[in-house]
Design a protein around this motif. Structure first.
Motif, PDB file in Angstrom:
ATOM      1  N   ILE A  25       0.898  -1.546  -0.004  1.00 53.83           N
ATOM      2  CA  ILE A  25       0.283  -0.323   0.038  1.00 53.83           C
ATOM      3  C   ILE A  25       1.068   1.393  -0.131  1.00 53.83           C
ATOM      4  N   ILE A  26       2.304   0.868   0.585  1.00 50.77           N
ATOM      5  CA  ILE A  26       2.959   2.802   0.532  1.00 50.77           C
ATOM      6  C   ILE A  26       3.358   2.639  -0.837  1.00 50.77           C
ATOM      7  N   SER A  27       4.002   1.346  -1.057  1.00 50.58           N
ATOM      8  CA  SER A  27       4.412   1.579  -2.534  1.00 50.58           C
ATOM      9  C   SER A  27       3.915   1.950  -3.390  1.00 50.58           C
ATOM     10  N   ILE A  28       2.074   1.552  -3.615  1.00 53.67           N
ATOM     11  CA  ILE A  28       0.945   2.367  -4.088  1.00 53.67           C
ATOM     12  C   ILE A  28       1.221   3.604  -3.949  1.00 53.67           C
ATOM     13  N   ALA A  29       1.107   4.394  -1.847  1.00 56.95           N
ATOM     14  CA  ALA A  29       1.144   5.850  -2.798  1.00 56.95           C
ATOM     15  C   ALA A  29       2.690   6.144  -3.419  1.00 56.95           C
ATOM     16  N   GLY A  30       3.126   5.498  -3.092  1.00 54.81           N
ATOM     17  CA  GLY A  30       4.744   6.539  -3.539  1.00 54.81           C
ATOM     18  C   GLY A  30       4.509   6.467  -5.525  1.00 54.81           C
ATOM     19  N   LEU A  31       3.607   5.228  -5.697  1.00 50.26           N
ATOM     20  CA  LEU A  31       3.360   5.764  -7.347  1.00 50.26           C
ATOM     21  C   LEU A  31       2.121   6.498  -7.641  1.00 50.26           C
ATOM     22  N   PHE A  32       1.392   7.200  -6.338  1.00 47.39           N
ATOM     23  CA  PHE A  32       0.896   7.766  -6.722  1.00 47.39           C
ATOM     24  C   PHE A  32       1.109   9.402  -6.635  1.00 47.39           C
ATOM     25  N   VAL A  33       2.742   9.903  -6.090  1.00 42.75           N
ATOM     26  CA  VAL A  33       3.647  10.615  -5.462  1.00 42.75           C
ATOM     27  C   VAL A  33       4.075  11.007  -6.972  1.00 42.75           C
TER      28      VAL A  33
END
Length: 153
Positions: A25-33
């Motif tokens: 989930i944190i990796s997906i947030a990184g993709l959003f960034v």
């Protein structure tokens, strides 16, 4: 992100799987960034990595899973799982191609990460799906409470 997704599936310990899910989930947030959708990244971390994962860990602790009671994986089940993932992947790619061709350039520009565009899409176009997800979460919480309830007899 892919490694942590594999870790969710491959781990036999449910707590370790949940921790791999937090990393994913944190990796997906990184993709959003990286896409410039900072609001979506913040919501991803706060809502999913925070609240939902705490709920998942609470459920795991309530169910009191024991290693010897867990079922073993059968080769036919693994093959069926891979075929199901392949089927979903093909369907998802076809849906993305159809949606990409249907969106105009203006809609694509608005949908990159703007909060206003996200709110309009969520509460205008996808309000039924939003309500169904809320209902599914409510049903799952009631199911966990019933499963974890001890016999009082």
């Amino acid at each position: 992100m892919v490694g942590s997704a594999v870790g969710v599936i491959a781990n036999k310990n449910p707590v370790a799987s949940a921790m791999n899910l937090v990393l994913m989930i944190i990796s997906i947030a990184g993709l959003f960034v990286l896409l410039g959708a900072y609001f979506l990244a913040a919501v991803q971390v706060l809502v999913y990595a925070g609240a939902v994962m705490v709920l998942f860990l609470f459920i795991i602790m309530l169910l009191d899973l024991k290693a010897e009671e867990q079922a073993t994986m059968r080769p036919l089940g693994i093959l069926g799982g891979f075929l199901l993932v392949l089927l979903f992947g093909v369907g998802f790619s076809l849906a993305v191609k159809a949606m990409d061709s249907a969106l105009s350039k203006e809609q694509k520009a608005l949908s990159v990460g703007g909060i206003k565009a996200l709110g309009e899409l969520l509460f205008a176009n996808y309000s039924l799906a939003f309500e169904v997800v809320g209902l599914l979460l409510l049903i799952s919480m009631v199911g966990v409470i019933i499963l974890s309830k001890k016999d009082l007899e």
